[in-house]
Design an enzyme around this catalytic site. Structure first.
Site, PDB file in Angstrom:
ATOM      1  N   ARG A 171      -0.424   7.048   7.442  1.00  0.00           N
ATOM      2  CA  ARG A 171      -0.259   7.114   5.986  1.00  0.00           C
ATOM      3  C   ARG A 171      -0.583   8.390   5.479  1.00  0.00           C
ATOM      4  O   ARG A 171      -0.102   8.931   4.454  1.00  0.00           O
ATOM      5  CB  ARG A 171      -1.206   5.991   5.287  1.00  0.00           C
ATOM      6  CG  ARG A 171      -0.680   4.662   5.422  1.00  0.00           C
ATOM      7  CD  ARG A 171      -1.373   3.942   4.536  1.00  0.00           C
ATOM      8  NE  ARG A 171      -1.354   2.306   4.742  1.00  0.00           N
ATOM      9  CZ  ARG A 171      -0.379   1.507   4.620  1.00  0.00           C
ATOM     10  NH1 ARG A 171       0.842   2.024   3.821  1.00  0.00           N
ATOM     11  NH2 ARG A 171      -0.397   0.260   4.926  1.00  0.00           N
ATOM     12  N   PHE A 177      12.943   4.288  11.696  1.00  0.00           N
ATOM     13  CA  PHE A 177      11.597   3.892  11.014  1.00  0.00           C
ATOM     14  C   PHE A 177      10.904   5.314  10.914  1.00  0.00           C
ATOM     15  O   PHE A 177      10.517   6.106  11.924  1.00  0.00           O
ATOM     16  CB  PHE A 177      10.827   2.904  12.004  1.00  0.00           C
ATOM     17  CG  PHE A 177       9.773   2.033  11.349  1.00  0.00           C
ATOM     18  CD1 PHE A 177       9.923   0.846  10.639  1.00  0.00           C
ATOM     19  CD2 PHE A 177       8.470   2.619  11.319  1.00  0.00           C
ATOM     20  CE1 PHE A 177       9.052   0.351  10.043  1.00  0.00           C
ATOM     21  CE2 PHE A 177       7.469   2.297  10.697  1.00  0.00           C
ATOM     22  CZ  PHE A 177       7.790   0.872  10.050  1.00  0.00           C
ATOM     23  N   LYS A 237       0.840  -1.179  -0.009  1.00  0.00           N
ATOM     24  CA  LYS A 237       0.069  -0.050  -0.055  1.00  0.00           C
ATOM     25  C   LYS A 237       1.002   1.254  -0.076  1.00  0.00           C
ATOM     26  O   LYS A 237       0.436   2.300  -0.475  1.00  0.00           O
ATOM     27  CB  LYS A 237      -0.875   0.022   1.364  1.00  0.00           C
ATOM     28  CG  LYS A 237      -2.014  -1.144   1.502  1.00  0.00           C
ATOM     29  CD  LYS A 237      -2.702  -1.004   2.799  1.00  0.00           C
ATOM     30  CE  LYS A 237      -3.598  -2.263   2.864  1.00  0.00           C
ATOM     31  NZ  LYS A 237      -4.068  -2.249   4.442  1.00  0.00           N
ATOM     32  N   ASP A 260      14.285  -0.843   1.786  1.00  0.00           N
ATOM     33  CA  ASP A 260      15.237  -1.183   3.113  1.00  0.00           C
ATOM     34  C   ASP A 260      16.139  -2.291   3.208  1.00  0.00           C
ATOM     35  O   ASP A 260      17.225  -1.907   2.683  1.00  0.00           O
ATOM     36  CB  ASP A 260      13.849  -1.468   4.181  1.00  0.00           C
ATOM     37  CG  ASP A 260      14.535  -1.617   5.648  1.00  0.00           C
ATOM     38  OD1 ASP A 260      15.313  -0.849   6.170  1.00  0.00           O
ATOM     39  OD2 ASP A 260      13.825  -2.392   6.612  1.00  0.00           O
ATOM     40  N   GLU A 285       7.781   2.435  -5.567  1.00  0.00           N
ATOM     41  CA  GLU A 285       7.885   2.073  -4.376  1.00  0.00           C
ATOM     42  C   GLU A 285       8.100   3.112  -3.537  1.00  0.00           C
ATOM     43  O   GLU A 285       8.788   4.362  -3.621  1.00  0.00           O
ATOM     44  CB  GLU A 285       9.216   0.823  -4.236  1.00  0.00           C
ATOM     45  CG  GLU A 285       9.285   0.383  -2.815  1.00  0.00           C
ATOM     46  CD  GLU A 285       8.162  -0.655  -2.244  1.00  0.00           C
ATOM     47  OE1 GLU A 285       7.039  -0.116  -2.252  1.00  0.00           O
ATOM     48  OE2 GLU A 285       8.582  -1.872  -2.141  1.00  0.00           O
ATOM     49  N   ASP A 286       7.476   2.926  -2.075  1.00  0.00           N
ATOM     50  CA  ASP A 286       7.562   3.875  -0.938  1.00  0.00           C
ATOM     51  C   ASP A 286       9.138   4.083  -0.384  1.00  0.00           C
ATOM     52  O   ASP A 286       9.813   4.943  -0.302  1.00  0.00           O
ATOM     53  CB  ASP A 286       6.824   3.834  -0.057  1.00  0.00           C
ATOM     54  CG  ASP A 286       6.754   2.205   0.702  1.00  0.00           C
ATOM     55  OD1 ASP A 286       7.456   1.483   0.116  1.00  0.00           O
ATOM     56  OD2 ASP A 286       5.954   2.270   1.700  1.00  0.00           O
ATOM     57  N   LYS A 324      17.119   3.334   2.607  1.00  0.00           N
ATOM     58  CA  LYS A 324      17.951   3.416   3.819  1.00  0.00           C
ATOM     59  C   LYS A 324      19.132   2.370   3.149  1.00  0.00           C
ATOM     60  O   LYS A 324      19.218   1.222   3.385  1.00  0.00           O
ATOM     61  CB  LYS A 324      17.278   2.581   4.723  1.00  0.00           C
ATOM     62  CG  LYS A 324      16.102   3.218   5.281  1.00  0.00           C
ATOM     63  CD  LYS A 324      15.365   2.516   6.491  1.00  0.00           C
ATOM     64  CE  LYS A 324      14.133   2.890   6.922  1.00  0.00           C
ATOM     65  NZ  LYS A 324      13.684   2.072   7.905  1.00  0.00           N
TER      66      LYS A 324
END
Ligand code: IMP
Length: 182
Positions: A167, A154, A45, A105, A101-102, A133
């Site tokens: 969000r 985070f 999401k 990681d 993509e957001d 990251k």
């Protein structure tokens, strides 16, 4: 208005910085994909806000589709296990694909997706992520467009969640460790 006040340790990237960088990415992608009619695949999401802004910064013909993959659940660490919860609507054979993509990681999610999409014979596949990251990377992954490289903290907001919250924030914030350690 931010209803989560004390959950957010600090603002990492402001709304203005996000808008400026997304516009730059949009201009770059429009130039690189001029006359290629790319298909932007949004990874749900977390990617939905980024995709919505990015697509409005494109000055070229393009299409969008969505995939949903399993994420962290309520934890803040990757398991390396990826499951497709929603697949693409259409065949992508011969298409120029850009995965949106957001955040990257460890890189497990995107390396799995890259492999999965490559098997469907697109003309090309590239990755565009808002955040990365680099210090957390565990797999070798080529990321073609990166909005911001961020430290190992985070983060939430602008599509990114923790346990489905935050969000809708217009900025990227660092989640207070108090929230996930309690
Ligand atoms: P990877 O497989 O470890 O690269 O993780 C990718 C996915 O983990 C992202 O699509 C996010 O859903 C989630 N994720 C990783 N780091 C964060 C974070 O700092 N905030 C929110 N979600 C994150």
């Amino acid at each position: 208005m931010n209803p989560f006040g004390e959950d957010i340790a600090r603002v990492l990237i402001t709304e203005e910085e996000l808008q400026k960088r997304v516009a730059e990415l949009g201009a770059q992608i429009s130039s690189d994909y001029f006359d290629k009619n790319p298909l932007l695949i949004c990874v749900l999401k977390g990617g939905y806000v980024f995709l919505a802004d990015l697509t409005r910064c494109l000055t070229i013909r393009h299409a969008i589709d969505f995939m949903a993959v399993s994420s962290y659940g309520n934890s803040t660490r990757s398991t390396g296990v990826v499951a497709i919860l929603k697949d693409l609507d259409r065949d992508i054979t011969g298409r120029h694909v850009l995965i949106v993509e957001d955040i990257v990681d460890t890189g497990y999610t995107l390396s799995y997706l890259m492999e999965n999409i490559r098997l469907r014979s697109p003309a090309s596949v590239r990755i565009c992520t808002l955040l990365s990251k680099p210090s957390r990377r565990e797999v070798d992954l080529k990321v073609d467009y990166v909005g911001f490289e961020i430290p190992n903290e985070f983060v939430i907001g602008y599509g990114l969640d923790y346990a489905e919250h935050y969000r809708g924030l217009r900025f990227i914030g660092v989640l207070s460790p108090r929230v996930y350690s309690q």
